[in-house]
Each structure stands twice: as structure tokens, then as C-alpha cells.
Design an enzyme around this catalytic site. Structure first.
Site, PDB file in Angstrom:
ATOM      1  N   ARG A  15     -10.518  -2.433  -8.114  1.00  0.00           N
ATOM      2  CA  ARG A  15      -9.106  -2.818  -8.012  1.00  0.00           C
ATOM      3  C   ARG A  15      -8.308  -1.662  -7.379  1.00  0.00           C
ATOM      4  O   ARG A  15      -8.041  -1.666  -6.192  1.00  0.00           O
ATOM      5  CB  ARG A  15      -8.558  -3.187  -9.417  1.00  0.00           C
ATOM      6  CG  ARG A  15      -7.251  -3.948  -9.386  1.00  0.00           C
ATOM      7  CD  ARG A  15      -6.034  -3.094  -9.133  1.00  0.00           C
ATOM      8  NE  ARG A  15      -5.752  -2.107 -10.161  1.00  0.00           N
ATOM      9  CZ  ARG A  15      -4.835  -1.161 -10.014  1.00  0.00           C
ATOM     10  NH1 ARG A  15      -4.115  -1.068  -8.909  1.00  0.00           N
ATOM     11  NH2 ARG A  15      -4.628  -0.262 -10.966  1.00  0.00           N
ATOM     12  N   ASP A  16      -8.028  -0.641  -8.134  1.00  0.00           N
ATOM     13  CA  ASP A  16      -7.240   0.479  -7.599  1.00  0.00           C
ATOM     14  C   ASP A  16      -8.002   1.158  -6.462  1.00  0.00           C
ATOM     15  O   ASP A  16      -7.406   1.595  -5.471  1.00  0.00           O
ATOM     16  CB  ASP A  16      -6.948   1.484  -8.718  1.00  0.00           C
ATOM     17  CG  ASP A  16      -5.695   2.303  -8.477  1.00  0.00           C
ATOM     18  OD1 ASP A  16      -5.200   2.284  -7.341  1.00  0.00           O
ATOM     19  OD2 ASP A  16      -5.226   2.952  -9.415  1.00  0.00           O
ATOM     20  N   HIS A 207      -4.306   7.058 -17.006  1.00  0.00           N
ATOM     21  CA  HIS A 207      -4.760   6.652 -15.664  1.00  0.00           C
ATOM     22  C   HIS A 207      -4.298   7.730 -14.681  1.00  0.00           C
ATOM     23  O   HIS A 207      -3.149   7.714 -14.236  1.00  0.00           O
ATOM     24  CB  HIS A 207      -4.113   5.284 -15.370  1.00  0.00           C
ATOM     25  CG  HIS A 207      -4.345   4.755 -13.995  1.00  0.00           C
ATOM     26  ND1 HIS A 207      -5.043   3.582 -13.755  1.00  0.00           N
ATOM     27  CD2 HIS A 207      -3.942   5.178 -12.771  1.00  0.00           C
ATOM     28  CE1 HIS A 207      -5.065   3.328 -12.462  1.00  0.00           C
ATOM     29  NE2 HIS A 207      -4.404   4.271 -11.839  1.00  0.00           N
ATOM     30  N   HIS A 209      -4.542  10.093 -11.177  1.00  0.00           N
ATOM     31  CA  HIS A 209      -5.024  10.259  -9.803  1.00  0.00           C
ATOM     32  C   HIS A 209      -5.215  11.756  -9.579  1.00  0.00           C
ATOM     33  O   HIS A 209      -4.500  12.584 -10.160  1.00  0.00           O
ATOM     34  CB  HIS A 209      -4.025   9.665  -8.809  1.00  0.00           C
ATOM     35  CG  HIS A 209      -4.056   8.158  -8.800  1.00  0.00           C
ATOM     36  ND1 HIS A 209      -4.627   7.429  -7.785  1.00  0.00           N
ATOM     37  CD2 HIS A 209      -3.623   7.251  -9.697  1.00  0.00           C
ATOM     38  CE1 HIS A 209      -4.531   6.133  -8.055  1.00  0.00           C
ATOM     39  NE2 HIS A 209      -3.917   5.992  -9.213  1.00  0.00           N
ATOM     40  N   CYS A 240      -2.318   3.955  -4.530  1.00  0.00           N
ATOM     41  CA  CYS A 240      -1.347   2.864  -4.455  1.00  0.00           C
ATOM     42  C   CYS A 240      -0.830   2.752  -3.017  1.00  0.00           C
ATOM     43  O   CYS A 240      -0.265   3.720  -2.494  1.00  0.00           O
ATOM     44  CB  CYS A 240      -0.198   3.131  -5.420  1.00  0.00           C
ATOM     45  SG  CYS A 240       1.107   1.897  -5.283  1.00  0.00           S
ATOM     46  N   ASN A 249      -8.118   7.939  -7.426  1.00  0.00           N
ATOM     47  CA  ASN A 249      -8.127   8.108  -8.882  1.00  0.00           C
ATOM     48  C   ASN A 249      -9.077   9.244  -9.245  1.00  0.00           C
ATOM     49  O   ASN A 249      -9.912   9.650  -8.437  1.00  0.00           O
ATOM     50  CB  ASN A 249      -8.656   6.826  -9.539  1.00  0.00           C
ATOM     51  CG  ASN A 249      -7.766   5.639  -9.292  1.00  0.00           C
ATOM     52  OD1 ASN A 249      -7.684   5.148  -8.173  1.00  0.00           O
ATOM     53  ND2 ASN A 249      -7.101   5.175 -10.318  1.00  0.00           N
TER      54      ASN A 249
HETATM   55  C1  LIG Z   1       5.152  -8.877  -7.025  1.00  0.00           C
HETATM   56  C2  LIG Z   1       5.134  -9.548  -5.679  1.00  0.00           C
HETATM   57  C3  LIG Z   1       4.359 -10.846  -5.747  1.00  0.00           C
HETATM   58  C4  LIG Z   1       6.560  -9.835  -5.277  1.00  0.00           C
HETATM   59  O1  LIG Z   1       6.628 -10.267  -3.940  1.00  0.00           O
HETATM   60  P1  LIG Z   1       7.848 -11.141  -3.434  1.00  0.00           P
HETATM   61  O2  LIG Z   1       7.646 -11.411  -1.992  1.00  0.00           O
HETATM   62  O3  LIG Z   1       9.126 -10.506  -3.844  1.00  0.00           O
HETATM   63  O4  LIG Z   1       7.626 -12.392  -4.372  1.00  0.00           O
HETATM   64  P2  LIG Z   1       8.068 -13.876  -4.349  1.00  0.00           P
HETATM   65  O5  LIG Z   1       8.170 -14.279  -5.767  1.00  0.00           O
HETATM   66  O6  LIG Z   1       9.244 -14.071  -3.435  1.00  0.00           O
HETATM   67  O7  LIG Z   1       6.795 -14.584  -3.700  1.00  0.00           O
HETATM   68  C5  LIG Z   1       6.421 -14.405  -2.343  1.00  0.00           C
HETATM   69  C6  LIG Z   1       5.128 -15.140  -2.104  1.00  0.00           C
HETATM   70  O8  LIG Z   1       4.082 -14.534  -2.867  1.00  0.00           O
HETATM   71  C7  LIG Z   1       3.519 -15.501  -3.770  1.00  0.00           C
HETATM   72  N1  LIG Z   1       3.188 -14.830  -5.020  1.00  0.00           N
HETATM   73  C8  LIG Z   1       4.043 -14.282  -5.898  1.00  0.00           C
HETATM   74  N2  LIG Z   1       3.339 -13.747  -6.911  1.00  0.00           N
HETATM   75  C9  LIG Z   1       2.038 -13.962  -6.650  1.00  0.00           C
HETATM   76  C10 LIG Z   1       0.846 -13.636  -7.348  1.00  0.00           C
HETATM   77  N3  LIG Z   1       0.872 -12.983  -8.499  1.00  0.00           N
HETATM   78  N4  LIG Z   1      -0.328 -14.014  -6.801  1.00  0.00           N
HETATM   79  C11 LIG Z   1      -0.357 -14.678  -5.623  1.00  0.00           C
HETATM   80  N5  LIG Z   1       0.748 -15.009  -4.919  1.00  0.00           N
HETATM   81  C12 LIG Z   1       1.935 -14.649  -5.437  1.00  0.00           C
HETATM   82  C13 LIG Z   1       4.599 -16.560  -3.943  1.00  0.00           C
HETATM   83  O9  LIG Z   1       4.039 -17.771  -4.351  1.00  0.00           O
HETATM   84  C14 LIG Z   1       5.185 -16.615  -2.543  1.00  0.00           C
HETATM   85  O10 LIG Z   1       4.283 -17.314  -1.708  1.00  0.00           O
HETATM   86  P3  LIG Z   1       4.822 -18.224  -0.488  1.00  0.00           P
HETATM   87  O11 LIG Z   1       5.667 -19.267  -1.161  1.00  0.00           O
HETATM   88  O12 LIG Z   1       5.634 -17.292   0.388  1.00  0.00           O
HETATM   89  O13 LIG Z   1       3.558 -18.718   0.132  1.00  0.00           O
HETATM   90  C15 LIG Z   1       4.502  -8.626  -4.599  1.00  0.00           C
HETATM   91  O14 LIG Z   1       5.366  -7.578  -4.336  1.00  0.00           O
HETATM   92  C16 LIG Z   1       3.174  -8.109  -5.026  1.00  0.00           C
HETATM   93  O15 LIG Z   1       2.209  -8.838  -5.133  1.00  0.00           O
HETATM   94  N6  LIG Z   1       3.083  -6.810  -5.263  1.00  0.00           N
HETATM   95  C17 LIG Z   1       1.816  -6.212  -5.712  1.00  0.00           C
HETATM   96  C18 LIG Z   1       1.839  -4.793  -5.449  1.00  0.00           C
HETATM   97  C19 LIG Z   1       0.538  -4.147  -5.828  1.00  0.00           C
HETATM   98  O16 LIG Z   1      -0.492  -4.768  -6.033  1.00  0.00           O
HETATM   99  N7  LIG Z   1       0.585  -2.819  -5.894  1.00  0.00           N
HETATM  100  C20 LIG Z   1      -0.564  -2.010  -6.206  1.00  0.00           C
HETATM  101  C21 LIG Z   1      -0.866  -2.019  -7.663  1.00  0.00           C
HETATM  102  S1  LIG Z   1       0.179  -1.004  -8.673  1.00  0.00           S
HETATM  103  C22 LIG Z   1      -0.608   0.459  -8.767  1.00  0.00           C
HETATM  104  O17 LIG Z   1      -1.515   0.698  -8.002  1.00  0.00           O
HETATM  105  C23 LIG Z   1      -0.227   1.381  -9.866  1.00  0.00           C
HETATM  106  C24 LIG Z   1      -1.214   1.332 -11.014  1.00  0.00           C
HETATM  107  C25 LIG Z   1      -1.109   0.057 -11.810  1.00  0.00           C
HETATM  108  O18 LIG Z   1      -2.543   1.433 -10.532  1.00  0.00           O
HETATM  109  C26 LIG Z   1      -0.981   2.506 -11.947  1.00  0.00           C
HETATM  110  C27 LIG Z   1      -0.868   3.842 -11.264  1.00  0.00           C
HETATM  111  O19 LIG Z   1      -1.713   4.222 -10.439  1.00  0.00           O
HETATM  112  O20 LIG Z   1       0.065   4.532 -11.622  1.00  0.00           O
END
Ligand SMILES: CC(C)(COP(=O)([O-])OP(=O)([O-])OC[C@H]1O[C@@H](n2cnc3c(N)ncnc32)[C@H](O)[C@@H]1OP(=O)([O-])[O-])[C@@H](O)C(=O)NCCC(=O)NCCSC(=O)C[C@@](C)(O)CC(=O)[O-]
Length: 312
Positions: A15-16, A207, A209, A240, A249
Site C-alpha cells: 500500500r504505502d 508509522h 518514514h 506519500c 517507510n
Molecule cells: C479522498 C478523495 C476520494 C477525495 O477526492 P475528491 O475528488 O474530492 O472526491 P469526490 O467525493 O468529489 O469524488 C471524486 C470521484 O472519486 C470517486 N471516489 C471518491 N471516493 C472514492 C473511493 N474511496 N474509492 C473510489 N472512488 C472514490 C467519486 O465517486 C468520484 O468519482 P466520479 O463521480 O468523478 O467518477 C481523494 O482525494 C483520494 O482518494 N485521496 C487519496 C489520497 C491517498 O491515497 N493518499 C495517500 C495515502 S495517505 C498516506 O500515505 C499517509 C499515511 C496513511 O500512510 C500515513 C503517513 O505516512 O503518515
């Protein structure tokens, strides 16, 4: 020095680790790696994420990945989810655990999730309703918990408020994400002690990095503070995509080596794990940050023929 006898490692490489890779890794390859990690003794995974495939194309096969892994007793296949839609997909895919995440600062939350923190806190309430009565495990994750690449130091009061929100919404574990390696031992100690004082019933996971080279030093401080759950990534892959300067990580093999040498049991076979990390390096096609897969454990000795002056 008193350390825990046993800790849990949550492997986040698929994932990450992969989310920052621009080249799509085939679904079968992800499944194979997960199965090989289970064979090596890993029991807890963040195996994928149910996020927007437009935001993170690498995770578009989340459902297929979860369906493809050979389920074995005691193995927890978790998935990251940012909103109710992601949690619905995780439930349909029979994930064992959801990891619901947000960032502690407005800037990183907006960049990562396209919404203010306040709305993400409300999303957590919706998710809590959605999973009410369902046996799925619930974990929260707070990104940039030890520092934000846009805002710098993060007020501990903010972390406590978000942690408290997860607790009130029925989450029994929370991960503190050090998204761009801004944690230091002192910050780790202060944060863990404060959160534990607020909610001793909540399991804290760390968690880290290794962005600034002290990821395992922070683990040592976590161990000294009694934390028994750590998230790490095979071969040290990761980062990220929504944080500038993000790097991998802490590396799972390097972490297991440290734990083995400190007499802390992780249940993972280090040599088997190293082989999986080497395979992953071949798949990604470039050198990865893990150290143990290059040098082996400290008693990996080499033959030296004194008379010939040659290393065998
Ligand atoms: C949150 C959103 C969805 C907002 O994105 P948005 O564009 O603001 O959302 P929306 O609600 O307007 O939806 C846009 C489109 O996305 C779809 N959608 C909406 N939600 C989902 C979903 N869950 N699964 C699949 N599809 C989804 C939704 O249905 C729509 O589809 P359309 O109608 O345009 O075809 C977007 O910004 C996003 O997916 N962000 C993810 C970011 C991410 O994965 N970041 C990396 C992980 S975080 C990290 O690494 C930190 C961590 C956890 O590891 C800890 C650390 O290291 O500190």
C-alpha cells in the site's frame, strides 16, 4: 533497558510502498508478494487502499488484490480508506480491517483528501455509523502527526483532539503517521505519553518514514515507551505522493533485524523476508533503500583464504 517481549509488525509495502510508484505493478505480482510475506511469518498487512483511482492509480486493483491472497488463520488483511465510499468498497471486498485516515494539518489534509480537517472528522462519524455492528476491525491513522512539510511543528493538542475523536467513534487502534520523517525520539516519547494518558485503552501504532535517517532510532524510543505495534514497508519502499520530499517507510527487514538483535519477537523469519525483499527489488527494477537485503545479518560471513589472500 526494559523492552516489550513481542511486537506486531504491520507490513504496508503493497500500500504505502507502491502508492508512489508511477509504473503499475501487476495485480498477480502484488498477490504473490503478499502470499510470500505470509509464508515468511508476517501476520498483519495494510494490503491496499480503497481511494480514488484517479488520485492513486496504483491502487485501482484493491478489490482484486484482497480477493487473490490465500487467506490463512491469524492473518489480518487491512485496507486504507479515506471516506465512506472507500469503507463500503472495503466491506464488499471482505477486508479484515479498515484504516481510516486524515491529516493533522489543514494543508496536508487538503492536498491529500481535498477537504478541511473538520469535514474529514465528520466523515469518520459517518464511517462509524456505516460499520456499526460489523465485525471489521477499525483503525484510525493520523498523517503528519510529528510534523508537516507545509506547516512545520504540529500542536500536540491537535493530535490529541483527533485521537480522541477516533476513540469516541469506536476505533480501538490509532496509527501515528510520520509522513515525511519529521519525528524525533523526543517527539515520539512526548506524543505517546500524552495520548496514552488520555486513552490508555487505545492501541497506538507507530508509522515512521526514514526520510531523515532516524526511523529505527524512533522505533527504539517507541519500544522504550512500551509501544508494541510498528508499520514498515518491505525493502523500505514508499512515500506519500501528496507530500513534497516524501521518501520510503522504515524497512521491514531492517526492523526485524533490529528486533531480533534486541531479543524482541516479531514472529517473522528474517532470511525468508530478505528473499521477498530481493524479489521486490527485481520487480521494481532499481535499487531500494533496505540495508539487510544487501549485507545480510551481521553473522553472514565470507570465506577468506589467508594463503591465497582471496575472498571466496
Ligand atoms: C479522498 C478523495 C476520494 C477525495 O477526492 P475528491 O475528488 O474530492 O472526491 P469526490 O467525493 O468529489 O469524488 C471524486 C470521484 O472519486 C470517486 N471516489 C471518491 N471516493 C472514492 C473511493 N474511496 N474509492 C473510489 N472512488 C472514490 C467519486 O465517486 C468520484 O468519482 P466520479 O463521480 O468523478 O467518477 C481523494 O482525494 C483520494 O482518494 N485521496 C487519496 C489520497 C491517498 O491515497 N493518499 C495517500 C495515502 S495517505 C498516506 O500515505 C499517509 C499515511 C496513511 O500512510 C500515513 C503517513 O505516512 O503518515
Amino acid at each position: 533497558m526494559s523492552l516489550p517481549d513481542r511486537v506486531e509488525i504491520v507490513e504496508v509495502g503493497m500500500r504505502d510502498g507502491l502508492q508512489i510508484e508511477s509504473e503499475f505493478v501487476p495485480t498477480d505480482t502484488k498477490i504473490q508478494i503478499l502470499n510470500q510475506l505470509i509464508d515468511a511469518g508476517v501476520r498483519h498487512f495494510e494490503a491496499t487502499s480503497f481511494v480514488s483511482p484517479r488520485a492513486v492509480p496504483q491502487m485501482r486493483d484493491a478489490q482484486e488484490v484482497l480477493a487473490g491472497v490465500r487467506k490463512r488463520p491469524g492473518v489480518v488483511l487491512g485496507a486504507l480508506a479515506p471516506n465512506a465510499k472507500g469503507v463500503e468498497r472495503a466491506l464488499q471486498s471482505q477486508a479484515d480491517e479498515i484504516v481510516v485516515f486524515l491529516s493533522a494539518t489543514e494543508s496536508h489534509n487538503t492536498k491529500n483528501l481535498n477537504r478541511p480537517v473538520e469535514l474529514s472528522l465528520r466523515d469518520i462519524e459517518d464511517i462509524a455509523q456505516l460499520v456499526q455492528g460489523h465485525p471489521i476491525r477499525r483503525k484510525g491513522a493520523i498523517a503528519v502527526a510529528f510534523g508537516c512539510p507545509f506547516e512545520g511543528d504540529v500542536d500536540l493538542g491537535r493530535i490529541r483532539t483527533i485521537f480522541d475523536h477516533f476513540a469516541r467513534q469506536g476505533f480501538d487502534a490509532v496509527t501515528l503517521g510520520d509522513t515525511t520523517g519529521m519525528a524525533t525520539p523526543k517527539l515520539v516519547r512526548n506524543t505517546v505519553e500524552a495520548l496514552r494518558a488520555d486513552h490508555p485503552e487505545i492501541k497506538i501504532s507507530l508509522h515512521f518514514h526514514n526520510t531523515r535517517g532516524i526511523g529505527l532510532v524512533n522505533v527504539m524510543e517507541g519500544l522504550r515507551a512500551g509501544v508494541t505495534s510498528y508499520e514498515s514497508s518491505l525493502a523500505g519502499l514508499g512515500g506519500c505522493p501528496f507530500a513534497p520530499g516524501a521518501t520510503g517507510n522504515i524497512c521491514t527487514e531492517d526492523l526485524v533485524y533490529l528486533l531480533d538483535e534486541m531479543g524482541v519477537d516479531s514472529g517473522i523469519d528474517l532470511r525468508a523476508l530478505i528473499k521477498v525483499a530481493q524479489r521486490l527489488e527485481g520487480i521494481i527494477g532499481r535499487g531500494l533503500p533496505g540495508q539487510l537485503m544487501k549485507a545480510g545479518p551481521r553473522l553472514n560471513l565470507h570465506n577468506y583464504d589467508v594463503a591465497a589472500g582471496a575472498v571466496g
